[in-house]
Design a protein around this motif. Structure first.
Motif, PDB file in Angstrom:
ATOM      1  N   ASP A  49       0.817  -1.218   0.000  1.00 15.26           N
ATOM      2  CA  ASP A  49       0.000   0.000   0.000  1.00 15.26           C
ATOM      3  C   ASP A  49       0.852   1.270   0.000  1.00 15.26           C
ATOM      4  O   ASP A  49       0.524   2.241  -0.682  1.00 15.26           O
ATOM      5  N   TYR A  50       1.933   1.261   0.791  1.00 19.87           N
ATOM      6  CA  TYR A  50       2.782   2.454   0.908  1.00 19.87           C
ATOM      7  C   TYR A  50       4.237   2.039   1.074  1.00 19.87           C
ATOM      8  O   TYR A  50       4.537   0.943   1.582  1.00 19.87           O
ATOM      9  N   CYS A  51       5.138   2.937   0.696  1.00 22.30           N
ATOM     10  CA  CYS A  51       6.566   2.705   0.890  1.00 22.30           C
ATOM     11  C   CYS A  51       7.222   3.963   1.458  1.00 22.30           C
ATOM     12  O   CYS A  51       6.743   5.084   1.254  1.00 22.30           O
ATOM     13  N   ARG A  99      -3.990   0.676  10.496  1.00 22.48           N
ATOM     14  CA  ARG A  99      -4.380  -0.735  10.599  1.00 22.48           C
ATOM     15  C   ARG A  99      -4.837  -1.240   9.242  1.00 22.48           C
ATOM     16  O   ARG A  99      -5.361  -0.490   8.417  1.00 22.48           O
ATOM     17  N   GLY A 100      -4.639  -2.545   9.009  1.00 19.93           N
ATOM     18  CA  GLY A 100      -5.091  -3.151   7.774  1.00 19.93           C
ATOM     19  C   GLY A 100      -4.350  -2.633   6.554  1.00 19.93           C
ATOM     20  O   GLY A 100      -4.919  -2.615   5.455  1.00 19.93           O
ATOM     21  N   THR A 101      -3.086  -2.271   6.724  1.00 21.22           N
ATOM     22  CA  THR A 101      -2.313  -1.650   5.651  1.00 21.22           C
ATOM     23  C   THR A 101      -0.928  -2.278   5.596  1.00 21.22           C
ATOM     24  O   THR A 101      -0.343  -2.611   6.624  1.00 21.22           O
ATOM     25  N   ASN A 149       8.870  -5.860   5.154  1.00 19.90           N
ATOM     26  CA  ASN A 149       7.436  -5.900   4.866  1.00 19.90           C
ATOM     27  C   ASN A 149       6.701  -5.774   6.200  1.00 19.90           C
ATOM     28  O   ASN A 149       6.662  -6.711   6.996  1.00 19.90           O
ATOM     29  N   VAL A 150       6.152  -4.596   6.438  1.00 18.20           N
ATOM     30  CA  VAL A 150       5.453  -4.307   7.691  1.00 18.20           C
ATOM     31  C   VAL A 150       3.959  -4.257   7.380  1.00 18.20           C
ATOM     32  O   VAL A 150       3.433  -3.243   6.924  1.00 18.20           O
ATOM     33  N   HIS A 156      -5.412  -4.810  14.493  1.00 19.63           N
ATOM     34  CA  HIS A 156      -4.351  -4.373  15.397  1.00 19.63           C
ATOM     35  C   HIS A 156      -4.854  -3.223  16.258  1.00 19.63           C
ATOM     36  O   HIS A 156      -5.568  -2.333  15.781  1.00 19.63           O
ATOM     37  N   MET A 157      -4.515  -3.234  17.536  1.00 23.70           N
ATOM     38  CA  MET A 157      -4.945  -2.135  18.394  1.00 23.70           C
ATOM     39  C   MET A 157      -4.132  -0.885  18.087  1.00 23.70           C
ATOM     40  O   MET A 157      -2.903  -0.920  18.017  1.00 23.70           O
ATOM     41  N   GLY A 158      -4.826   0.223  17.882  1.00 24.92           N
ATOM     42  CA  GLY A 158      -4.147   1.493  17.720  1.00 24.92           C
ATOM     43  C   GLY A 158      -3.501   1.903  19.033  1.00 24.92           C
ATOM     44  O   GLY A 158      -4.043   1.637  20.113  1.00 24.92           O
TER      45      GLY A 158
END
Length: 532
Positions: A49-51, A99-101, A149-150, A156-158
């Motif tokens: 999704d992002y780098c 989250r979810g990313t 790769n994260v 996941h709890m914020g």
């Protein structure tokens, strides 16, 4: 990798990654993620999704570091910086993730200190510690670039987390010289839809308090001051990082500024009865309490050297923020602006038990106190200065359960561990621990989750029982690191890995973006032999 491609990543990062965010008492650098960059860097990264990129750096010489600690530059002998930035300071750039990313984090070594190995540990995150993820055995040096790769789970709890180097044998030196920073997972659905609570959770301030010198009482803060509107609620995120190798806990407190007294302060608000600030905890180690906020008001907290704590705080007058017995920062009050009274950590603004709310609990953080623990899923841990249960760190051996020699650590099982009293904080990667001892363990509240627990010796009570904790090996299998979070002791051997059987792991590749002299960051075999 060809030079044209390497030039391209550098040029893109220079344009996208560097941003300064104005904040109280100083500037705060923040890593900027790029959505387009992933596909531009190659097909193997296109599905992310992002780098973004972060770089090992060198600032003040370590011999000079002492004189920089109170300098607004906060220069680091070793640290992290962003592309295009000349700033090498502690803490490193703020990292925020959703989250979810999925994120591609490109970590570049330190060109000025090419002999030093860097690595990246995202402390407290519930993510994979295998393959091209947060494996503490990974390394990068010089101008090489490795890829992490994260992928943040959707549930996941914020919360407030942090990152630091984790190169065994060099962790203490690199962290001591500034190679760490704050990391925030955005909240998402945290359990309350109340408009006032929603506004409160976003009305945030950040502070990093650290003992870089590793000497008792020698704490510093990342900001000289924070600015609060009088009588307005804030969410204060605090990271405390101590390198004191002899004192595992310290006190963080809030009080009237030195040289003042309550009698000399303006008593225009009934809140002054609380001291200058009313303070309640909402989260420990990035994990919301089951009931938020705490009904108990405190102005002093006992923390370990790897703690994060989120406060609900409002102040009526200036306050010193005190660590290790000495002021390190202060809260300044804006008496001119009107407080936003719609902001509150309590639902409906009802400041009593009926206004507290239940935090949303993902599977890995559900209450385990009534769960069944299978025979063989219990383990006793004695953390030492050079070892765990008598075993020093080895890349070729893993920790096994001496309590039940024929048992294994199994994915999705609930484990019950008994942490013996010591002077060494126990930190577990990936899987947080819930305190289940009746009445809690020292300063760790029964029923709450933590990723690091400092359960102290009591020489007046040599029979002090172990601290009983539970954890569920949820979502991820494979290697999980356990160590003393006094980095000097971890470097000396107070570290080990267990292997969680049968759970999902993460692929090894892609993992290296640039390698000057192969091999670079080659996958390391999983140790199959139990420590003896």
């Amino acid at each position: 990798m060809n030079m044209a491609r390497m030039w391209f990543i550098t040029a893109v990062f220079l344009g996208l990654a560097h941003q300064i965010i104005a904040s109280s008492g100083g500037d705060e650098e923040s890593l900027q993620w790029s959505k387009d960059l992933c596909s531009q860097l190659g097909d193997e990264y296109a599905n992310l999704d992002y780098c973004g990129e972060i770089i090992g750096c060198t600032g003040a010489d370590s011999k000079e570091k002492g004189r920089y600690l109170r300098n607004s530059s906060r220069s680091s002998a070793f640290g992290w910086r962003l592309p295009g930035s000349s700033t090498c300071a502690w803490p490193g750039p703020l990292i925020r993730v959703e989250r979810g990313t999925s994120y591609g984090l490109f970590v570049k070594g330190n060109v000025d200190k090419a002999s030093w190995n860097y690595s990246m540990h995202l402390h407290g995150l519930h993510i994979s510690s295998m393959g091209n993820g947060d494996d503490v055995r990974r390394r990068v040096a010089g101008s090489d670039v490795i890829f992490y790769n994260v992928t943040i789970p959707a549930d996941h709890m914020g919360g407030t987390y942090w990152y630091h180097t984790h190169s065994h044998g060099q962790s203490y030196h690199e962290m001591k010289n500034g190679a760490f920073g704050m990391l925030i997972v955005e909240d998402g659905d945290f359990g309350s839809v109340d408009a006032g609570v929603q506004k409160f959770m976003q009305n945030e301030q950040h502070l990093v308090v650290t003992n870089l010198l590793g000497l008792p009482g020698k704490f510093e803060a990342s900001k000289t001051h924070l600015e609060f509107v009088k009588d307005e609620w804030y969410r204060l995120r605090v990271l405390t990082m101590s390198l004191d190798s002899h004192q595992g806990v310290h006190t963080l407190s809030f009080d009237h500024p030195v040289g003042t007294s309550p009698d000399s302060m303006s008593m225009t608000s009934p809140l002054e009865a609380h001291g200058p600030c009313e303070i309640r905890t909402i989260a420990h180690d990035g994990i919301l309490k089951f009931k938020v906020p705490s009904l108990k008001e405190q102005n002093s907290y006992t923390l370990n050297g790897a703690s994060r704590i989120d406060f609900a705080i409002r102040c009526t007058s200036e306050a010193d923020i005190i660590a290790g017995g000495k002021p390190v920062s202060m809260i300044k009050i804006d008496n001119e602006s009107f407080p936003d009274k719609s902001i509150s950590p309590f639902e409906g603004g009802i400041e009593s038990e009926s206004g507290t709310w239940s935090s949303r609990r993902p599977y890995y953080l559900r209450d385990l106190r009534n769960e069944i623990v299978n025979s063989g899923d219990s383990w006793t841990i004695k953390m030492g200065e050079h070892d765990i249960n008598g075993y020093g760190y080895s890349t070729s051996e893993r920790l096994c359960n001496d309590d039940h020699p024929n048992s294994k650590f199994i994915y999705n099982h609930v484990n019950e561990w008994y942490i013996k009293p010591s002077m060494h904080p126990v930190h577990v990667h990936v899987h947080p621990m819930q305190v289940v001892s009746e009445g809690g363990c020292d300063d760790y509240e029964e029923g709450e989750f933590f990723d690091t627990i400092m359960y102290r010796n009591d020489y007046k009570n040599p029979r002090k029982p172990p601290c009983k904790v539970r954890l569920r090996f949820a979502d991820f299998g494979g290697l999980t690191a356990i160590h003393c979070h006094m980095p000097q002791h971890e470097d000396q051997g107070a570290m080990g890995v267990i292997f969680v059987e049968d759970g999902p792991t993460q692929p090894d590749y892609p993992r290296v973006y640039k390698c000057t002299t192969p091999p670079c960051d080659e996958p390391v075999d999983i140790p199959l032999v139990c420590a003896k």
